[in-house]
Design a protein around this motif. Structure first.
Motif, PDB file in Angstrom:
ATOM      1  N   ILE A   1       0.904  -1.212  -0.113  1.00 40.28           N
ATOM      2  CA  ILE A   1       0.037   0.019  -0.006  1.00 40.28           C
ATOM      3  C   ILE A   1       0.975   1.335  -0.087  1.00 40.28           C
ATOM      4  O   ILE A   1       1.854   1.411   0.876  1.00 40.28           O
ATOM      5  CB  ILE A   1      -0.881  -0.047   1.314  1.00 40.28           C
ATOM      6  N   GLY A   2       0.534   2.208  -0.703  1.00 35.92           N
ATOM      7  CA  GLY A   2       1.231   3.366  -0.860  1.00 35.92           C
ATOM      8  C   GLY A   2       2.850   3.282  -0.967  1.00 35.92           C
ATOM      9  O   GLY A   2       3.296   2.614  -1.792  1.00 35.92           O
ATOM     10  N   ASP A   3       3.548   3.893   0.000  1.00 33.26           N
ATOM     11  CA  ASP A   3       4.916   3.930   0.287  1.00 33.26           C
ATOM     12  C   ASP A   3       5.274   3.763   1.609  1.00 33.26           C
ATOM     13  O   ASP A   3       4.293   3.870   2.772  1.00 33.26           O
ATOM     14  CB  ASP A   3       5.630   5.078  -0.400  1.00 33.26           C
TER      15      ASP A   3
ATOM     16  N   ASP B   1      -6.470  -1.198  -1.459  1.00 30.75           N
ATOM     17  CA  ASP B   1      -6.185  -2.723  -1.445  1.00 30.75           C
ATOM     18  C   ASP B   1      -6.978  -3.339  -0.415  1.00 30.75           C
ATOM     19  O   ASP B   1      -7.417  -4.655  -0.651  1.00 30.75           O
ATOM     20  CB  ASP B   1      -4.846  -2.875  -1.053  1.00 30.75           C
ATOM     21  N   TYR B   2      -7.120  -2.888   0.991  1.00 31.61           N
ATOM     22  CA  TYR B   2      -7.494  -3.801   2.037  1.00 31.61           C
ATOM     23  C   TYR B   2      -9.189  -4.037   1.857  1.00 31.61           C
ATOM     24  O   TYR B   2      -9.462  -5.173   2.100  1.00 31.61           O
ATOM     25  CB  TYR B   2      -7.413  -2.916   3.426  1.00 31.61           C
ATOM     26  N   PRO B   3      -9.782  -3.513   1.144  1.00 30.32           N
ATOM     27  CA  PRO B   3     -11.259  -4.085   0.937  1.00 30.32           C
ATOM     28  C   PRO B   3     -11.335  -5.310   0.141  1.00 30.32           C
ATOM     29  O   PRO B   3     -12.179  -6.516   0.477  1.00 30.32           O
ATOM     30  CB  PRO B   3     -11.902  -2.913  -0.051  1.00 30.32           C
ATOM     31  N   ALA B   4     -10.294  -5.499  -0.872  1.00 30.84           N
ATOM     32  CA  ALA B   4     -10.233  -6.760  -1.594  1.00 30.84           C
ATOM     33  C   ALA B   4      -9.755  -7.832  -0.484  1.00 30.84           C
ATOM     34  O   ALA B   4     -10.352  -9.080  -0.480  1.00 30.84           O
ATOM     35  CB  ALA B   4      -8.967  -6.734  -2.624  1.00 30.84           C
ATOM     36  N   ALA B   5      -9.089  -7.716   0.458  1.00 31.89           N
ATOM     37  CA  ALA B   5      -8.794  -8.769   1.821  1.00 31.89           C
ATOM     38  C   ALA B   5      -9.902  -9.011   2.200  1.00 31.89           C
ATOM     39  O   ALA B   5     -10.212 -10.149   2.625  1.00 31.89           O
ATOM     40  CB  ALA B   5      -7.581  -8.183   2.314  1.00 31.89           C
TER      41      ALA B   5
ATOM     42  N   ARG C   1       0.296   4.239  -6.912  1.00 35.14           N
ATOM     43  CA  ARG C   1       0.394   2.775  -6.447  1.00 35.14           C
ATOM     44  C   ARG C   1      -0.959   2.318  -6.097  1.00 35.14           C
ATOM     45  O   ARG C   1      -1.138   1.266  -5.588  1.00 35.14           O
ATOM     46  CB  ARG C   1       1.199   2.675  -5.221  1.00 35.14           C
ATOM     47  N   TYR C   2      -2.029   3.143  -6.289  1.00 33.52           N
ATOM     48  CA  TYR C   2      -3.285   2.661  -6.043  1.00 33.52           C
ATOM     49  C   TYR C   2      -3.638   1.440  -7.175  1.00 33.52           C
ATOM     50  O   TYR C   2      -2.946   1.777  -8.242  1.00 33.52           O
ATOM     51  CB  TYR C   2      -4.400   3.824  -6.318  1.00 33.52           C
TER      52      TYR C   2
ATOM     53  N   ARG D   1     -12.950 -17.684  -3.242  1.00 39.11           N
ATOM     54  CA  ARG D   1     -13.645 -16.218  -3.116  1.00 39.11           C
ATOM     55  C   ARG D   1     -12.673 -15.623  -3.956  1.00 39.11           C
ATOM     56  O   ARG D   1     -11.530 -15.765  -3.827  1.00 39.11           O
ATOM     57  CB  ARG D   1     -13.860 -15.890  -1.656  1.00 39.11           C
ATOM     58  N   VAL D   2     -13.190 -14.725  -4.684  1.00 38.08           N
ATOM     59  CA  VAL D   2     -12.448 -13.893  -5.579  1.00 38.08           C
ATOM     60  C   VAL D   2     -13.133 -12.466  -5.420  1.00 38.08           C
ATOM     61  O   VAL D   2     -14.247 -12.262  -5.811  1.00 38.08           O
ATOM     62  CB  VAL D   2     -12.685 -14.185  -7.191  1.00 38.08           C
ATOM     63  N   ALA D   3     -12.211 -11.692  -4.985  1.00 41.16           N
ATOM     64  CA  ALA D   3     -12.644 -10.181  -4.987  1.00 41.16           C
ATOM     65  C   ALA D   3     -11.846  -9.231  -5.577  1.00 41.16           C
ATOM     66  O   ALA D   3     -10.420  -9.436  -5.715  1.00 41.16           O
ATOM     67  CB  ALA D   3     -12.616  -9.678  -3.192  1.00 41.16           C
ATOM     68  N   VAL D   4     -12.452  -8.235  -6.336  1.00 45.17           N
ATOM     69  CA  VAL D   4     -12.025  -7.430  -7.208  1.00 45.17           C
ATOM     70  C   VAL D   4     -11.869  -5.975  -6.635  1.00 45.17           C
ATOM     71  O   VAL D   4     -13.018  -5.481  -6.439  1.00 45.17           O
ATOM     72  CB  VAL D   4     -12.596  -7.573  -8.749  1.00 45.17           C
ATOM     73  N   THR D   5     -10.743  -5.354  -6.613  1.00 45.36           N
ATOM     74  CA  THR D   5     -10.604  -3.927  -6.384  1.00 45.36           C
ATOM     75  C   THR D   5     -10.287  -3.131  -7.221  1.00 45.36           C
ATOM     76  O   THR D   5      -9.607  -3.675  -8.340  1.00 45.36           O
ATOM     77  CB  THR D   5     -10.158  -3.553  -4.954  1.00 45.36           C
ATOM     78  N   GLY D   6     -10.576  -1.825  -7.696  1.00 48.25           N
ATOM     79  CA  GLY D   6      -9.899  -0.796  -8.476  1.00 48.25           C
ATOM     80  C   GLY D   6     -10.580  -0.746  -9.877  1.00 48.25           C
ATOM     81  O   GLY D   6     -10.831   0.172 -10.576  1.00 48.25           O
ATOM     82  N   ALA D   7     -11.488  -1.955 -10.015  1.00 50.72           N
ATOM     83  CA  ALA D   7     -12.048  -2.053 -11.506  1.00 50.72           C
ATOM     84  C   ALA D   7     -13.315  -1.311 -11.464  1.00 50.72           C
ATOM     85  O   ALA D   7     -13.745  -0.787 -12.401  1.00 50.72           O
ATOM     86  CB  ALA D   7     -12.286  -3.593 -11.830  1.00 50.72           C
ATOM     87  N   GLY D   8     -14.065  -1.464 -10.364  1.00 51.10           N
ATOM     88  CA  GLY D   8     -15.419  -1.070 -10.435  1.00 51.10           C
ATOM     89  C   GLY D   8     -15.667   0.188  -9.347  1.00 51.10           C
ATOM     90  O   GLY D   8     -14.808   0.596  -8.757  1.00 51.10           O
TER      91      GLY D   8
END
Lengths: 263, 154
Positions: free
Chosen positions: A97-99, A120-124, A181-182, A197-204
């Motif tokens: 995450i980030g730097d 990132d964390y919501p995907a986890a 880095r997002y 389980r498959v979780a996708v972030t950043g796409a929607g």
């Protein structure tokens, strides 16, 4: 930045009462998103209630669960032996995450409460089927994320910790924006005792589960199993960094890489 | 206005600040320690990196009131009198700066890295400096400097 009243909460309960006593107060965790937002005058809370003194840090791990206090920093999670042993994918995610300077301040509670579409964390949380424990109730990861920057949290509700069930195997792979880095797209894949389980972030607009991919991986947990499943580009994010079509393509690529990293 | 007190480079300081005062502004404007730079003001560039309780943070993304009672080290706190810190010396020896604007943040990040990892590889240095931008694009010598400085610190 507009000015505000600054208060330090001594506990989660104290934070709730201070929020309720304020006009339009906001909780301050690591401030890695809220402070930049306030600098741009996109937010103007009347009060900031700082949670750094509310005793919400710490990691405990049992055989079945890794429990992370809401104010635990990304750096602490990334370097935690307990997390690296029980859920290496989670430690790796936090370390990406980030730097380094951002990871020293940013917190898991702040990240999921903000629910940035590219965080990132919501995907986890969704990918592992975690439970978000607040000072009022337990919220299942499946019910927590409601939409862009929207969660199931009430205005005065404070996240205390997040409980992650230990998966059989899991992996997170993202295609990071080279500057911020997002995640342009990030996919968290987990094989758990109750299924894949498959979780996708950043796409929607908000993190979501790719159910078609989950079904394919349930039959055959291999990258090749995803060759025929695709994500529709309808409703996906499109911006200067990536079109919806490209993001849909990236979901497949990241998912296959994540599954490959699980094996 | 709230009052804050903190230790900066070993010296106890106190002052009154507006709640919205950023830590970097308190350090530069109130304490007149202008070695810490503001490059982007949006948490991207890392010119403002300082140590708060030993950890590298971006001083433009923290409020002065959040640093109440903490221990701060800025670039001015590294040298021992006229003797440069080994990391500063390494940047000089390896020509690790061109215009020098990003250097304070680079060095503070580098010292934080060296404290965790006394012999970082080139890849580890590049990864750790992700949040520090050099607009002269002099990264190659910066990386060499950090590797040499980390070795010299042991």
């Amino acid at each position: 930045m507009y000015n505000f009243k600054y208060q330090v909460a001594s506990s989660a309960e104290d934070a709730t009462s201070k929020i309720n006593a304020s006009d339009e107060g906001k909780l301050l965790a690591g401030g890695m998103t809220l402070l930049p937002t306030m600098k741009q005058r996109l937010a103007m809370p009347s009060d900031l209630i700082d949670l750094s003194g509310a005793s919400l840090t710490g990691i405990t791990a049992s055989e079945k669960t890794v429990s992370i206090g809401a104010m635990t920093t990304h750096d602490t999670v990334a370097n935690s032996k307990e997390v690296s042993t029980a859920i290496p994918a989670l430690a790796k995610l936090a370390g990406g995450i980030g730097d380094p300077a951002v990871r020293n301040r940013g917190t898991i509670g702040g990240s999921i409460a903000n629910n940035d579409p590219a965080a990132d964390y919501p995907a986890a949380v969704l990918g592992l089927g975690a439970t978000v424990i607040t000072n009022r109730r337990s919220i299942s990861g499946d019910d927590f994320f409601k939409g862009m920057f929207e969660t199931a949290l009430e205005e005065d509700e404070v996240i205390v910790k997040v409980d992650f069930p230990t998966p059989l195997t899991a992996s997170y792979v993202k295609f990071p924006n080279p500057a911020s880095r997002y995640a342009i797209v990030g996919v968290f894949v987990a094989k758990t005792i109750s299924g894949v389980r498959v979780a996708v972030t950043g796409a929607g607009a908000c993190v979501f589960r790719a159910t078609e991919m989950e079904a394919a991986l349930t039959k055959d947990f291999s990258p090749a199993a995803l060759n025929d499943s695709s994500i529709s580009e309808d409703g996906l994010n499109a911006d200067i960094h990536a079109s919806a079509e490209y993001r849909a393509h990236l979901v497949g690529v990241m998912a296959r890489r994540a599954v490959a990293a699980c094996e | 206005m709230p009052s804050v007190s903190m230790t900066i480079n070993g010296k106890q300081v106190a002052g009154e600040v507006e709640e919205r005062t950023l830590l970097v502004d308190f350090i530069r404007e109130d304490q007149r320690l202008t070695g810490t730079h503001v490059g982007c003001d949006t948490s991207q560039c890392g010119a403002c990196v300082i140590h708060v309780n030993g950890e590298a943070v971006k001083a433009c993304t923290m409020l002065a009131v959040q640093a109440n009672n903490s221990e701060i080290t800025t670039i001015e706190g590294l040298a021992n009198g006229d003797d440069l810190h080994p990391m500063q010396e390494a940047f000089r020896d390896n020509h690790g700066l061109q215009c020098g604007f990003c250097t304070p943040g680079m060095i503070m990040s580098a010292v934080a890295l060296a404290k965790r990892n006394s012999a970082p590889s080139e890849a580890e240095v590049r990864h750790y400096l992700e949040g520090n931008l050099c607009r002269c694009t002099g990264y190659h010598n910066i990386v060499k400097s950090v590797m040499a400085g980390a070795r010299a610190m042991t």
